[in-house]
Design a protein around this motif. Sequence first.
Motif, short mmCIF file in Angstrom:
data_model
loop_
_atom_site.label_atom_id
_atom_site.label_comp_id
_atom_site.label_asym_id
_atom_site.label_seq_id
_atom_site.Cartn_x
_atom_site.Cartn_y
_atom_site.Cartn_z
N HIS A 99 0.83 -1.21 0.00
CA HIS A 99 0.00 0.00 0.00
C HIS A 99 0.86 1.26 0.00
O HIS A 99 0.49 2.27 -0.60
N THR A 102 1.84 2.39 -3.48
CA THR A 102 0.82 3.11 -4.25
C THR A 102 0.77 4.59 -3.90
O THR A 102 0.19 5.38 -4.65
N ASN A 188 1.12 -5.52 -4.65
CA ASN A 188 1.09 -4.21 -5.30
C ASN A 188 0.65 -4.32 -6.75
O ASN A 188 -0.08 -3.45 -7.26
N GLU A 191 -2.97 -4.58 -6.47
CA GLU A 191 -3.60 -3.37 -5.96
C GLU A 191 -3.68 -2.28 -7.02
O GLU A 191 -4.60 -1.46 -7.01
N THR A 192 -2.73 -2.28 -7.95
CA THR A 192 -2.79 -1.28 -9.02
C THR A 192 -3.93 -1.54 -9.99
O THR A 192 -4.25 -0.67 -10.81
#
Length: 304
Positions: A99, A102, A188, A191-192
Amino acid sequence: MALLPARPRRRNLAPLWLLSPAGLVLALVTLVPIGFLVFTSFTDYNQRSLFTGAYSSVGVAQYSQLLASGAFWASLVRTVLFTAAMVAGSVVLGMGVSHLLTRLGRAWRYAVTVVLIVAWAMPNVASSLVWNWLFQPGYGVVNWALDQLRIFGDTTSLNWTQDPARAYVVIWLLIVWQAVPFIALTLNAAETQVPHEHLEAARMDGASEVTVYRRITLQHLRPTLLLVTILSVIWDYNVFNQIWLVSRGGPGDATSTLGVFTYKTAFVGFRVGQGAAISVVTTLLLLALTAVYIRNLLRSGEDL
């Protein structure tokens, strides 16, 4: 005009021929050792057998002795508890680093990514030896830094591996440090891919960042999170190099997990048949645990 009967289609065997070399190699390096391991677990294979090749079949005696052994159950409990601690620590920290990536600018994100990849690429034997140096009594960097704080007293001669709690702390830090990069980069990447419109809609409705992460981001990360958890359980359950190089299962047997217990039984005590039985039981337990996670992974994929 009469129609000619359709010719039966011949099966194209070219893919099988192309895959057969790799299949044979996998069979030789995977299936054959597993088969020999299972076979050895039903014998009294020991040090004498290594030189003479003589051994006898003992049926399930190795398994009976194993299940009646208090040392086996103690090492199993240590393995389960330590695996849970390592997986929890590495996954939670990996989620935090993911996180964080990001929220960083492009330059800092690239820099942190390179650092994570370098840490992940380091061989665990080399990193374990470096870790021993960092916590070495007398001239270890960690002991020196703690001594400079003047909080814990004189720590320059502190031997971390002489106390079970401190030994677990050192090993836990080492394994989590090695595991976090893979987990962080994998999460990640997932998450993107979270739709930005969902995040913006939640923020416009007044949701806090914690609520946005918990209610939206985590829901999209569930399959990936379960996948990295499965892999972490498999890797941490079978950890051997780090524990052996740092504490050798000591002090006493305090940090002797199933991997260390198996090694000591088979290659220190030369009870190879008993060690094979431990490996078979360990593999079965791991397969059962992994099956539960895979079932949850498939269910989470269906729910999305």
